[in-house]
Each structure stands twice: as structure tokens, then as C-alpha cells.
Design an enzyme around this catalytic site. Structure first.
Site, PDB file in Angstrom:
ATOM      1  N   VAL A  61       0.815  -1.213   0.000  1.00  0.00           N
ATOM      2  CA  VAL A  61       0.000   0.000   0.000  1.00  0.00           C
ATOM      3  C   VAL A  61       0.855   1.271   0.000  1.00  0.00           C
ATOM      4  CG1 VAL A  61      -0.206   0.314   2.506  1.00  0.00           C
ATOM      5  CG2 VAL A  61      -2.121   0.948   1.012  1.00  0.00           C
ATOM      6  N   TYR A  62       2.139   1.165   0.294  1.00  0.00           N
ATOM      7  CA  TYR A  62       3.002   2.345   0.288  1.00  0.00           C
ATOM      8  C   TYR A  62       3.197   2.831  -1.146  1.00  0.00           C
ATOM      9  CZ  TYR A  62       4.422   1.141   5.101  1.00  0.00           C
ATOM     10  OH  TYR A  62       4.431   0.843   6.452  1.00  0.00           O
ATOM     11  N   SER A  63       2.661   4.004  -1.419  1.00  0.00           N
ATOM     12  CA  SER A  63       2.746   4.596  -2.767  1.00  0.00           C
ATOM     13  C   SER A  63       2.251   3.634  -3.830  1.00  0.00           C
ATOM     14  CB  SER A  63       4.180   5.043  -3.073  1.00  0.00           C
ATOM     15  OG  SER A  63       4.566   6.102  -2.226  1.00  0.00           O
ATOM     16  N   ALA A  64       1.179   2.863  -3.474  1.00  0.00           N
ATOM     17  CA  ALA A  64       0.538   1.945  -4.416  1.00  0.00           C
ATOM     18  C   ALA A  64       1.535   0.989  -5.063  1.00  0.00           C
ATOM     19  CB  ALA A  64      -0.215   2.723  -5.487  1.00  0.00           C
ATOM     20  N   GLY A  65       2.448   0.458  -4.262  1.00  0.00           N
ATOM     21  CA  GLY A  65       3.417  -0.513  -4.753  1.00  0.00           C
ATOM     22  C   GLY A  65       4.729   0.082  -5.206  1.00  0.00           C
TER      23      GLY A  65
END
Length: 358
Positions: A61-65
Site C-alpha cells: 500500500v506504500y505509494s501503491a506498490g
């Protein structure tokens, strides 16, 4: 660098690990954390490895991968030197398969993480949130299959409550599946809720704490003090509502003592806050994040020395908050016992009668 066992496992992790939430910088929350990428990310990994920090934590989920992708590139060519930790389970979209830890979701999420990280295996996979809609037996069975397939080596949880963790561990024990060895938790001098339930659970069940946001969501950087405005460059301007709430007066009380100890030791406020955490029971590793080399090197200065017992006691007192129910009766009983020794003295050992000479 000191290395510690991660819970009841054979995996050794450094006392400080690197949190790669600053890698990528996509979206309103994570762009405020940091936008590290490319050569800059590789440079931060270089500095970590030089200092003995060989564990790197991220999440899908961090920066959408993108954080996983940046980390994968930064460790390229030295995969065997590092421990890769990632998390999954939080929503990545609005679709029915974009969140949770069902079998289909977990298998797909791990395969996607492996591709983004450009690796064949994940050293530590943590469930980022409890999925109440999926039976724990399904979750544990899927994790068991991923471990057997060699895609995952160890498993853990993040942000689980005590009963959620115990229910999962009971299912693992019942079916002979690998047990969780870690729980990633919020813990700081201004957020000590971990101590009431999850810390005793960790000690009892063999879970190592991986501490996130050890500087209280950016409040213990040494830049926030009583009577001064929030610095213009503070990420709290845009991220405060995403993180754990903190009462201002409580924060200032802790910072006052941190400032005193900084004067005594010559250490920076963040270094003192991190060093305090490293002395707490069940803590295996503390995640340090950095947007640049200067921040990283300062945080690395939290190891190689120790606060004195007297300094720890002062920080304990300044950061103490009343225990929540049902724990406050135990806290009060302990305080009562300290202030009121027993009225009936403990029996004294009687001297043994010496044999008489004949």
C-alpha cells in the site's frame, strides 16, 4: 549494530531497521513522507548496510506498490545481504479482490510483491490488518502454503488486537501451521498503548515487536516544542489526521524531559527517543525512516550507547498515561503494594538447631 532474535524464531534482525515508506512518494500521504527513488534510494541502502542495518520494511500500500519497486531496485545485486519485510491486506482499490487476506487475495498479493521487489522470496510477510470476513483457518492455511512454496519464510501481523492475534495463533497451532513470529506495532514515548495488552502477549507467545513511527508520527524530531509554531517544513501540516492522536500538553511534557536529557548527553532528541525504545521488553527492531542522508545518519546515532536507568525513569514518568480498562485495576494494585507494605511481616527463616555434642 546489535542483532536480536525476531520473536521465537531463528531469524536475527538488527536493532534498527529501515522503513521504506519514504520510497516512491505517490499520493497525498506518502508524498509527504518522502519521494526517495533511484540513486538516492540506493545511497540510503548503502549507508544502512555500512552501519549493519540489513532489514528493510515496506508494504504494497506504500505509494501503491512504488515503494516495493524502488526498494527492489535499490537492493539489486545484493539480495543475499538483506532481509526484506513487506505487508499486505489494506485496500489497494475499490474492487472486491483489492483488500483483505482471503486465499485468492493473499496469493495474488504475494506474487505481485515478488514481481515489484524483483525477488524470489519474502523474508517476512506481515498481514497489514485483520480481515474479519475471512476465516482464520483459511488465512493460516494460505500462509502455510506460501511458506512451503518458498515464497515466504516468516510471517507476522501488523496492527492486530490481542484477541485477533491469539485467535490466529490458536488456529496455527491447531493445524500445525507456522506461527507468527512478529507483530508490527505503533510504539513511542508519546504512544505507549502497546504495553498494556500486546507487549504481555508478545512475551507470552514469542512475538518480536517491530516498531513503526517510533518518533510519534514525526512529533519527536526535536523541532516541536511548547510555545513555538509548527515548523513550515513539518509533514504534520498534511499528515497529522492520518496518524495516532496526541494531546499537546502530554507531548510537551515528554519533549521537556527529552530536551533536558539531550543537554546532559549531547545526543539529539530523536536519538534519545529511539534509544528509550530499544531498552523496552519484547522490542526486536525499531523502524527508522529517512527522506535524506542527514536524517538517516542522525537516526543511526541512536545505537552504540544507552540511557542511564535514572534517565529512563524520568522518561517513563513523563510519558506515563493511566492504564485503560481492564488494566487500570492492576496498575492501581501495583501502586498500592509499593506504597503500603504488608502489615504482617513475612516469616523469617529460623536458624537451624545445632546438634549438641555428646
Amino acid at each position: 549494530m546489535e542483532y536480536r532474535r525476531l520473536g521465537a524464531s531463528g531469524l536475527l534482525v538488527p536493532a534498527l531497521s529501515f522503513g521504506a515508506g519514504t520510497f516512491g512518494g505517490q499520493g497525498p500521504l506518502f508524498s509527504a513522507w518522502g519521494t526517495v527513488a533511484g540513486d538516492e534510494a540506493r545511497r540510503l541502502v548503502d549507508i544502512c548496510l555500512e552501519a549493519g542495518v540489513n532489514m528493510f520494511d515496506t508494504a504494497d500500500v506504500y505509494s501503491a506498490g512504488t515503494s516495493e519497486e524502488v526498494l527492489g531496485q535499490a537492493i539489486k545485486g545484493r539480495r543475499d545481504q538483506v532481509i526484506v519485510s513487506t505487508k499486505t491486506g489494506l485496500p489497494l482499490g475499490d474492487g472486491p479482490l483489492d483488500a483483505g487476506t482471503s486465499r485468492s487475495r493473499l496469493v495474488a498479493a504475494v506474487d505481485s510483491a515478488l514481481r515489484r521487489l524483483d525477488t524470489d522470496y519474502i523474508d517476512l510477510l506481515q498481514l497489514h490488518a485483520f480481515d474479519a470476513g475471512t476465516p482464520v483457518e483459511e488465512v493460516q492455511g494460505t500462509l502455510d502454503a506460501l511458506v512451503r512454496a518458498g515464497k515466504v519464510r516468516y510471517t507476522g501481523v501488523s496492527n492486530f488486537s490481542g484477541w485477533q492475534t491469539m485467535k490466529s495463533l490458536a488456529a496455527a497451532d491447531r493445524h500445525g501451521h507456522p506461527r507468527y513470529v512478529a507483530q508490527q506495532v505503533y510504539y513511542s514515548l508519546i504512544g505507549r498503548d502497546y504495553e498494556w495488552e500486546l507487549m504481555p502477549l508478545a512475551a507470552d507467545q514469542g512475538l518480536g515487536a517491530i516498531v513503526w513511527s517510533p518518533l510519534g508520527w514525526g512529533r519527536l524530531t526535536g523541532k516541536i516544542r511548547r510555545g513555538t509554531p509548527l515548523p513550515a517544513d513539518s509533514r504534520l501540516h498534511t499528515t497529522a489526521d492520518y496518524g495516532p492522536p496526541v494531546d499537546d500538553e502530554h507531548l510537551y511534557r515528554v519533549v521537556d524531559v527529552l530536551d533536558e536529557i539531550a543537554e546532559e548527553t549531547g545526543k539529539a532528541v530523536p536519538q534519545i527517543a529511539l534509544n528509550w525504545l530499544l531498552q523496552r521488553p519484547t522490542v526486536a527492531t525499531v523502524l527508522i525512516g529517512a527522506r535524506n542522508e542527514e536524517q538517516l545518519r542522525q537516526n543511526l546515532g541512536a545505537v552504540g550507547w544507552s540511557l542511564t536507568p535514572e534517565q529512563v525513569a524520568r522518561l517513563d514518568a513523563a510519558s506515563h498515561r493511566p492504564a485503560p480498562y481492564p488494566y487500570f485495576p492492576y496498575e492501581r494494585q501495583a501502586a498500592f503494594a509499593r506504597l503500603n507494605p504488608p502489615l504482617i511481616p513475612a516469616p523469617q527463616e529460623q536458624p537451624q538447631e545445632q546438634p549438641q555434642e555428646r
